[in-house]
Design a protein around this motif. Structure first.
Motif, PDB file in Angstrom:
ATOM      1  N   CYS A  93     -41.079 -53.676  -5.094  1.00  0.00           N
ATOM      2  CA  CYS A  93     -40.638 -54.983  -5.451  1.00  0.00           C
ATOM      3  C   CYS A  93     -39.133 -55.204  -4.910  1.00  0.00           C
ATOM      4  N   ALA A  94     -39.083 -56.017  -4.131  1.00  0.00           N
ATOM      5  CA  ALA A  94     -37.776 -56.479  -3.410  1.00  0.00           C
ATOM      6  C   ALA A  94     -37.235 -57.658  -3.937  1.00  0.00           C
ATOM      7  N   SER A  95     -36.136 -58.131  -3.603  1.00  0.00           N
ATOM      8  CA  SER A  95     -35.319 -59.365  -3.449  1.00  0.00           C
ATOM      9  C   SER A  95     -34.608 -59.499  -4.628  1.00  0.00           C
ATOM     10  N   PHE A  96     -34.235 -58.676  -5.623  1.00  0.00           N
ATOM     11  CA  PHE A  96     -33.573 -58.843  -6.757  1.00  0.00           C
ATOM     12  C   PHE A  96     -31.977 -58.802  -6.421  1.00  0.00           C
ATOM     13  N   PRO A  97     -31.222 -59.447  -7.069  1.00  0.00           N
ATOM     14  CA  PRO A  97     -29.804 -59.108  -6.763  1.00  0.00           C
ATOM     15  C   PRO A  97     -29.212 -57.740  -7.386  1.00  0.00           C
ATOM     16  N   GLY A  98     -28.141 -57.412  -6.711  1.00  0.00           N
ATOM     17  CA  GLY A  98     -27.940 -55.926  -6.929  1.00  0.00           C
ATOM     18  C   GLY A  98     -27.378 -55.479  -8.439  1.00  0.00           C
ATOM     19  N   GLY A  99     -27.042 -56.586  -9.135  1.00  0.00           N
ATOM     20  CA  GLY A  99     -26.516 -56.540 -10.543  1.00  0.00           C
ATOM     21  C   GLY A  99     -27.743 -56.352 -11.602  1.00  0.00           C
ATOM     22  N   THR A 100     -28.862 -56.781 -11.199  1.00  0.00           N
ATOM     23  CA  THR A 100     -30.086 -56.708 -12.127  1.00  0.00           C
ATOM     24  C   THR A 100     -30.212 -55.320 -12.803  1.00  0.00           C
ATOM     25  N   ASP A 101     -30.843 -55.539 -13.933  1.00  0.00           N
ATOM     26  CA  ASP A 101     -30.972 -54.284 -14.670  1.00  0.00           C
ATOM     27  C   ASP A 101     -32.322 -53.832 -14.084  1.00  0.00           C
ATOM     28  N   PRO A 102     -32.433 -52.329 -13.865  1.00  0.00           N
ATOM     29  CA  PRO A 102     -33.641 -52.056 -13.296  1.00  0.00           C
ATOM     30  C   PRO A 102     -34.642 -52.062 -14.693  1.00  0.00           C
ATOM     31  N   ALA A 103     -34.525 -51.921 -15.723  1.00  0.00           N
ATOM     32  CA  ALA A 103     -35.398 -52.057 -16.892  1.00  0.00           C
ATOM     33  C   ALA A 103     -36.120 -53.548 -16.844  1.00  0.00           C
ATOM     34  N   ASP A 104     -35.213 -54.500 -16.541  1.00  0.00           N
ATOM     35  CA  ASP A 104     -35.750 -56.010 -16.317  1.00  0.00           C
ATOM     36  C   ASP A 104     -36.586 -55.929 -15.394  1.00  0.00           C
ATOM     37  N   ILE A 105     -36.405 -55.499 -14.253  1.00  0.00           N
ATOM     38  CA  ILE A 105     -37.329 -55.671 -12.983  1.00  0.00           C
ATOM     39  C   ILE A 105     -38.676 -54.860 -13.438  1.00  0.00           C
ATOM     40  N   LEU A 106     -38.560 -53.803 -14.030  1.00  0.00           N
ATOM     41  CA  LEU A 106     -39.946 -53.039 -13.968  1.00  0.00           C
ATOM     42  C   LEU A 106     -40.782 -53.873 -15.180  1.00  0.00           C
ATOM     43  N   GLN A 107     -40.265 -54.346 -16.392  1.00  0.00           N
ATOM     44  CA  GLN A 107     -40.758 -54.942 -17.346  1.00  0.00           C
ATOM     45  C   GLN A 107     -41.497 -56.389 -16.789  1.00  0.00           C
ATOM     46  N   ASN A 108     -40.820 -57.212 -15.652  1.00  0.00           N
ATOM     47  CA  ASN A 108     -41.453 -58.085 -15.079  1.00  0.00           C
ATOM     48  C   ASN A 108     -42.167 -57.863 -13.980  1.00  0.00           C
ATOM     49  N   SER A 109     -42.361 -56.651 -13.433  1.00  0.00           N
ATOM     50  CA  SER A 109     -43.236 -56.317 -12.231  1.00  0.00           C
ATOM     51  C   SER A 109     -44.820 -56.412 -12.610  1.00  0.00           C
ATOM     52  N   SER A 110     -45.381 -56.137 -11.709  1.00  0.00           N
ATOM     53  CA  SER A 110     -47.198 -56.153 -11.634  1.00  0.00           C
ATOM     54  C   SER A 110     -47.267 -54.727 -11.994  1.00  0.00           C
ATOM     55  N   LEU A 111     -46.466 -53.822 -11.844  1.00  0.00           N
ATOM     56  CA  LEU A 111     -46.729 -52.266 -12.003  1.00  0.00           C
ATOM     57  C   LEU A 111     -46.798 -52.104 -13.624  1.00  0.00           C
ATOM     58  N   TRP A 112     -45.845 -52.764 -14.286  1.00  0.00           N
ATOM     59  CA  TRP A 112     -45.518 -52.586 -15.924  1.00  0.00           C
ATOM     60  C   TRP A 112     -47.165 -53.187 -16.270  1.00  0.00           C
ATOM     61  N   ALA A 113     -47.593 -54.381 -15.789  1.00  0.00           N
ATOM     62  CA  ALA A 113     -48.705 -54.698 -16.265  1.00  0.00           C
ATOM     63  C   ALA A 113     -50.115 -53.906 -15.987  1.00  0.00           C
ATOM     64  N   THR A 114     -50.111 -53.433 -14.742  1.00  0.00           N
ATOM     65  CA  THR A 114     -51.201 -52.573 -14.470  1.00  0.00           C
ATOM     66  C   THR A 114     -51.129 -51.316 -15.111  1.00  0.00           C
ATOM     67  N   ALA A 115     -49.846 -50.776 -15.427  1.00  0.00           N
ATOM     68  CA  ALA A 115     -50.022 -49.379 -16.221  1.00  0.00           C
ATOM     69  C   ALA A 115     -50.185 -49.405 -17.635  1.00  0.00           C
ATOM     70  N   ALA A 116     -49.946 -50.711 -18.316  1.00  0.00           N
ATOM     71  CA  ALA A 116     -49.908 -51.190 -19.563  1.00  0.00           C
ATOM     72  C   ALA A 116     -51.491 -51.129 -19.702  1.00  0.00           C
ATOM     73  N   GLU A 117     -52.235 -51.518 -18.943  1.00  0.00           N
ATOM     74  CA  GLU A 117     -53.832 -51.877 -18.710  1.00  0.00           C
ATOM     75  C   GLU A 117     -54.432 -50.667 -18.499  1.00  0.00           C
ATOM     76  N   GLY A 118     -53.793 -49.609 -18.304  1.00  0.00           N
ATOM     77  CA  GLY A 118     -54.368 -48.099 -17.756  1.00  0.00           C
ATOM     78  C   GLY A 118     -54.924 -48.086 -16.388  1.00  0.00           C
ATOM     79  N   GLY A 119     -54.169 -48.951 -15.563  1.00  0.00           N
ATOM     80  CA  GLY A 119     -54.603 -48.848 -14.177  1.00  0.00           C
ATOM     81  C   GLY A 119     -54.242 -47.695 -13.335  1.00  0.00           C
ATOM     82  N   LEU A 120     -53.424 -47.105 -13.885  1.00  0.00           N
ATOM     83  CA  LEU A 120     -52.890 -45.748 -13.126  1.00  0.00           C
ATOM     84  C   LEU A 120     -53.816 -44.449 -13.596  1.00  0.00           C
ATOM     85  N   SER A 121     -54.912 -44.470 -14.063  1.00  0.00           N
ATOM     86  CA  SER A 121     -55.702 -43.388 -14.475  1.00  0.00           C
ATOM     87  C   SER A 121     -57.080 -44.007 -14.151  1.00  0.00           C
ATOM     88  N   PRO A 122     -57.948 -42.860 -13.804  1.00  0.00           N
ATOM     89  CA  PRO A 122     -59.446 -43.430 -13.473  1.00  0.00           C
ATOM     90  C   PRO A 122     -60.145 -43.136 -14.882  1.00  0.00           C
TER      91      PRO A 122
END
Length: 437
Positions: free
Chosen positions: A253-282
């Motif tokens: 996930c690119a294009s965020f200003p350098g002063g952005t909180d990494p936690a905010d980027i994670l919680q608004n990324s597709s990775l957060w939604a995928t992992a919350a739905e169990g997409g990182l485990s078979p």
């Protein structure tokens, strides 16, 4: 009496003088307007004559093009050179390809074939389009070395605008055509393989990847420059990357200003939604210490603790930053996690060493930098997949770079932390305690 008689005559003389001067001014303005109109008509006629002449020449050239070779400089304003055709294509050895283009000759032409549908240009009557191989070489040289435009222009015989266009076009083509091959969500088998790699290489069980941050230095933007100041004080674009056990990128996930909180980027990324739905485990869930448990990824202290995201126990607590009291298993867990997080740091170091446009201040616009970061991550995965060698000398250049990576603030207490995540982290503590006993 005499002066009173001359007064009407003097007024009449003043009036006549004024009328004569006004008439002379009107005549002068009219003459100037006529000259301007004549010049405008002459320019207008010359423009149409030149246009008709160009059209006639194009028709003539089109009629004899099949029999006459037109000598033109291909998309350039500088003198052409045979360096590409004579030196690169005939005299370059395998170390030269690695040094200049950061990949082997075979991978280079594989890349050209993949990007050909998007990079092929048609010749025109007055200009010959650059071959795809030369366009890719110009862009790769720029990404790999971040040298001045005039150096590349002199070597390849192209202008600065052509170099910029080659870089932009190739990065967009890589993201459009190669993302589905080299930057995609992992399959069930790939998750299992990555877990094995993480255990053997990182020493951390039941883990498939690690999340990290990458700051890319930029020039001062025209708007909201203060938002791009990172914790170290310099301007950057912040990217969130996920690195698997093989040292390749799964998600960027690119294009965020350098002063952005990494936690905010994670919680608004597709990775957060995928992992919350169990997409990182078979399915069914893999077993860990005798119970079914989803795979986890590892993160820095700036991320919130989740059942699928493990981070270290905070070693400082309270407003005054007093040292927290940790148990021996918790200290052992932190030690193992810090050891595992060195792997994504080394992967980012290899990325910046291979594509040094990410380790020095990037002078491209903000509309190009995010795409360039994505393209470099995809190229990294492609080179790693093809087994291209990595030269250790590249890392020495990154160590001397202008912009070392800043560290982020530790997230001690977060509302996004989950209570079940504490139970999962406790399972890992018990596992490491059993391994040492």
């Amino acid at each position: 009496m005499r002066m009173e008689e001359d007064e009407p005559l003097r007024s009449l003389m003043f009036l006549m003088t004024y009328l004569l001067l006004k008439r002379w001014r009107d005549i002068s303005n009219a003459n100037a307007q006529r000259r301007t109109e004549i010049q405008r008509r002459i320019r207008h006629r010359q423009y149409f004559f030149q246009r008709q002449r160009r059209m006639l020449l194009m028709m003539i050239a089109g009629g004899i093009r099949s029999n006459v070779q037109i000598r033109t400089r291909p998309w350039t304003t500088t003198a052409s050179t045979d360096w590409w055709e004579r030196v690169v294509m005939t005299e370059f050895q395998p170390p030269d390809w690695l040094d200049k283009f950061r990949m082997s000759r075979e991978t280079f032409f594989y890349l050209c074939d993949k990007l050909r549908p998007r990079l092929t240009r048609q010749d025109t009557t007055f200009r010959l389009a650059l071959p795809v191989e030369k366009r890719v070489a110009v862009a790769l040289w720029r990404l790999a070395s971040n040298v001045e435009y005039r150096t590349i222009s002199a070597l390849f015989g192209v202008g600065k605008s052509t170099v910029c266009r080659c870089v932009r076009d190739m990065c967009h083509a890589i993201v459009a055509l190669l993302s589905s091959i080299y930057l995609r969500p992992p399959s069930g088998q790939e998750l299992h393989d990555s877990a094995q790699h993480c255990l053997s290489s990182w020493g951390f069980p039941h883990c498939v990847a690690a999340i990290a941050t990458l700051h890319t230095a930029i020039i001062t933007p025209s708007n909201n420059a203060s938002d791009y100041a990172n914790p170290a004080g310099w301007l950057s674009v912040l990217s969130q990357v996920v690195v698997n056990g093989s040292g390749q990128f799964w998600d960027v996930c690119a294009s965020f200003p350098g002063g952005t909180d990494p936690a905010d980027i994670l919680q608004n990324s597709s990775l957060w939604a995928t992992a919350a739905e169990g997409g990182l485990s078979p399915s069914p869930l893999p077993m860990f210490t005798g119970r079914p448990l989803r795979y986890v990824i590892l993160g820095e202290a700036c991320y919130p603790l989740q059942s699928w995201l493990m981070k270290a126990y905070p070693e400082e607590g309270g407003r005054r930053g007093r040292k927290a009291t940790l148990t021996e298993p918790q200290c052992l867990f932190n030690q193992q996690l810090r050891r595992a997080l060195r792997a994504p740091e080394e992967t980012l170091l290899r990325l910046r060493a291979r594509w040094q446009c990410l380790s020095k201040r990037n002078d491209c616009g903000l509309d190009v930098v995010p795409t360039m970061i994505l393209a470099c991550c995809i190229l990294h995965n492609m080179c790693e997949s093809h087994g291209d060698a990595f030269m250790e000398a590249w890392q020495a250049e990154v160590v001397e770079a202008e912009s070392p990576q800043p560290s982020h603030r530790q997230l001690v207490a977060a509302s996004a932390d989950q209570s079940p995540a504490e139970e999962v982290r406790e399972l890992f503590c018990q596992y490491f305690e059993q391994q040492t006993s």
